[in-house]
Design an enzyme around this catalytic site. Structure first.
Site, PDB file in Angstrom:
ATOM      1  N   PRO A 191       0.831  -1.209   0.000  1.00 41.05           N
ATOM      2  CA  PRO A 191       0.000   0.000   0.000  1.00 41.05           C
ATOM      3  C   PRO A 191       0.864   1.258   0.000  1.00 41.05           C
ATOM      4  O   PRO A 191       1.892   1.327   0.669  1.00 41.05           O
ATOM      5  CB  PRO A 191      -0.791  -0.122   1.304  1.00 41.05           C
ATOM      6  CG  PRO A 191      -0.782  -1.575   1.631  1.00 41.05           C
ATOM      7  CD  PRO A 191       0.537  -2.086   1.141  1.00 41.05           C
ATOM      8  N   GLU A 192       0.434   2.254  -0.775  1.00 40.83           N
ATOM      9  CA  GLU A 192       1.164   3.513  -0.808  1.00 40.83           C
ATOM     10  C   GLU A 192       0.582   4.466   0.231  1.00 40.83           C
ATOM     11  O   GLU A 192      -0.408   4.164   0.911  1.00 40.83           O
ATOM     12  CB  GLU A 192       1.146   4.078  -2.228  1.00 40.83           C
ATOM     13  CG  GLU A 192       1.737   3.064  -3.215  1.00 40.83           C
ATOM     14  CD  GLU A 192       2.150   3.635  -4.558  1.00 40.83           C
ATOM     15  OE1 GLU A 192       2.445   4.848  -4.647  1.00 40.83           O
ATOM     16  OE2 GLU A 192       2.218   2.859  -5.532  1.00 40.83           O
TER      17      GLU A 192
ATOM     18  N   LYS B 123       4.172   5.493   4.972  1.00 36.46           N
ATOM     19  CA  LYS B 123       3.518   4.183   4.982  1.00 36.46           C
ATOM     20  C   LYS B 123       3.357   3.629   6.399  1.00 36.46           C
ATOM     21  O   LYS B 123       3.160   2.426   6.574  1.00 36.46           O
ATOM     22  CB  LYS B 123       4.311   3.207   4.114  1.00 36.46           C
ATOM     23  CG  LYS B 123       4.397   3.632   2.648  1.00 36.46           C
ATOM     24  CD  LYS B 123       5.166   2.621   1.809  1.00 36.46           C
ATOM     25  CE  LYS B 123       5.241   3.077   0.352  1.00 36.46           C
ATOM     26  NZ  LYS B 123       5.923   2.085  -0.506  1.00 36.46           N
TER      27      LYS B 123
ATOM     28  N   ARG C 135      14.117   9.565  10.151  1.00 35.45           N
ATOM     29  CA  ARG C 135      14.724   8.795   9.066  1.00 35.45           C
ATOM     30  C   ARG C 135      13.844   8.732   7.813  1.00 35.45           C
ATOM     31  O   ARG C 135      14.224   8.128   6.812  1.00 35.45           O
ATOM     32  CB  ARG C 135      15.081   7.385   9.523  1.00 35.45           C
ATOM     33  CG  ARG C 135      13.931   6.473   9.881  1.00 35.45           C
ATOM     34  CD  ARG C 135      14.458   5.075  10.199  1.00 35.45           C
ATOM     35  NE  ARG C 135      13.403   4.130  10.498  1.00 35.45           N
ATOM     36  CZ  ARG C 135      12.957   3.820  11.707  1.00 35.45           C
ATOM     37  NH1 ARG C 135      13.510   4.410  12.767  1.00 35.45           N
ATOM     38  NH2 ARG C 135      11.994   2.935  11.878  1.00 35.45           N
TER      39      ARG C 135
ATOM     40  N   ASN D  52       5.410   2.296  -6.135  1.00 38.97           N
ATOM     41  CA  ASN D  52       5.710   2.080  -7.545  1.00 38.97           C
ATOM     42  C   ASN D  52       4.744   2.795  -8.478  1.00 38.97           C
ATOM     43  O   ASN D  52       5.133   3.274  -9.542  1.00 38.97           O
ATOM     44  CB  ASN D  52       5.702   0.571  -7.844  1.00 38.97           C
ATOM     45  CG  ASN D  52       6.631   0.209  -8.980  1.00 38.97           C
ATOM     46  OD1 ASN D  52       7.408   1.031  -9.441  1.00 38.97           O
ATOM     47  ND2 ASN D  52       6.545  -1.018  -9.444  1.00 38.97           N
TER      48      ASN D  52
ATOM     49  N   ARG E 104      12.311  -3.537  -8.432  1.00 40.32           N
ATOM     50  CA  ARG E 104      10.906  -3.205  -8.718  1.00 40.32           C
ATOM     51  C   ARG E 104      10.758  -2.903 -10.206  1.00 40.32           C
ATOM     52  O   ARG E 104      11.671  -2.350 -10.832  1.00 40.32           O
ATOM     53  CB  ARG E 104      10.450  -1.989  -7.897  1.00 40.32           C
ATOM     54  CG  ARG E 104      10.534  -2.181  -6.400  1.00 40.32           C
ATOM     55  CD  ARG E 104       9.578  -3.227  -5.878  1.00 40.32           C
ATOM     56  NE  ARG E 104       8.194  -2.891  -6.129  1.00 40.32           N
ATOM     57  CZ  ARG E 104       7.462  -2.103  -5.335  1.00 40.32           C
ATOM     58  NH1 ARG E 104       8.005  -1.548  -4.257  1.00 40.32           N
ATOM     59  NH2 ARG E 104       6.199  -1.860  -5.620  1.00 40.32           N
TER      60      ARG E 104
END
Length: 264
Positions: free
Chosen positions: A2-3, A52, A121, A162, A253
């Protein structure tokens, strides 16, 4: 995976369904028993997201951190809930609704210092007002790595996956193999504004929408036809120039792009 729009949409849904309530929290699977004991019987103050990552903040200072990863999913049902089915890592039960979490990469207890370390981060999140796009540009501009790879790094921009990576680069005519240091700040500023708008639309619609209205024809909505510019359209003609869309692996990817429209 999931984005970012999915996590922000989940946070909004959990805020609406559970905030202000004492929740019954358990771990039927047994892998989050101690964490569940920290928060069960406490009031969920707020649910929010960064990139995320989903965060549930409770009135005792405990924060449940969830990263769905590739397979994580929440499944809602009304109260009283049915007996758990399968590997339920965490079950939340409120007044009227409950939800089961299955298959996350991470489900753990955080405190504020852990959240601070997480945010430190991560790159800026386009769905958070306080995010600074200059922070992302600084990391991009000092790197010789291809922009297509940089946009997938969560310490550059938090929440991009992606689909948004491929579609954003196409919408701005950017060659995914362009070294980050060669991307100028004006183009990045335009990309950031567009990304914010696209991800906000994704939160509202519950799905990724990247086609401009003039390119979203009835023919593009047929069965099996991806409603995207390049994502998962390998070999199909570009919606703008007709060139076959290409794909190749980029750091593990699949990268999708139009070699004609994305020549810059």
């Amino acid at each position: 995976m999931p984005e970012g729009h999915t996590l922000h949409r989940l946070a909004r849904a959990h805020q609406k369904s559970f905030a202000g309530q004492e929740l019954e929290v358990s771990s039927p699977q047994g892998r989050f028993v101690e964490g569940a004991e920290w928060v069960t019987g406490h009031v969920l103050l707020r649910a929010d997201a960064w990139g995320k990552h989903l965060l549930h903040r409770y009135d005792n200072g405990a924060i449940v951190h969830v990263h769905l990863g590739l397979y994580g999913k929440f499944t809602d049902q009304p109260v009283p809930m049915k007996d758990p089915v399968g590997q339920v890592r965490m079950r939340l039960v409120g007044r009227d609704k409950g939800t089961d979490l299955r298959g996350p990469t991470r489900c753990e207890i955080f405190d504020e210092s852990d959240v601070d370390a997480l945010v430190a981060r991560l790159g800026p999140d386009p769905l958070r007002r306080e995010s600074d796009p200059d922070k992302a540009f600084h990391r991009i501009h000092k790197s010789s790595v291809a922009i297509g790879a940089l946009l997938m790094e969560q310490d550059v921009v938090a929440g991009i996956g992606n689909v948004y990576r491929a579609e954003l680069l196409f919408r701005h005519g950017v060659d995914p193999f362009l070294p980050g240091r060669k991307l100028d700040v004006e183009r990045w500023s335009e990309m950031w504004v567009d990304l914010v708008d696209l991800m906000k639309l994704g939160v509202r619609r519950g799905r990724i929408v990247t086609l401009r209205p003039e390119h979203d024809s009835a023919a593009s909505r047929g069965p099996g036809r991806p409603r995207s510019y390049v994502y998962k359209r390998t070999g199909l003609p570009c919606r703008i120039c007709g060139t076959p869309i290409r794909t190749q692996d980029m750091k593990g990817r699949n990268l999708f792009w139009c070699p004609t429209c994305q020549a810059d």
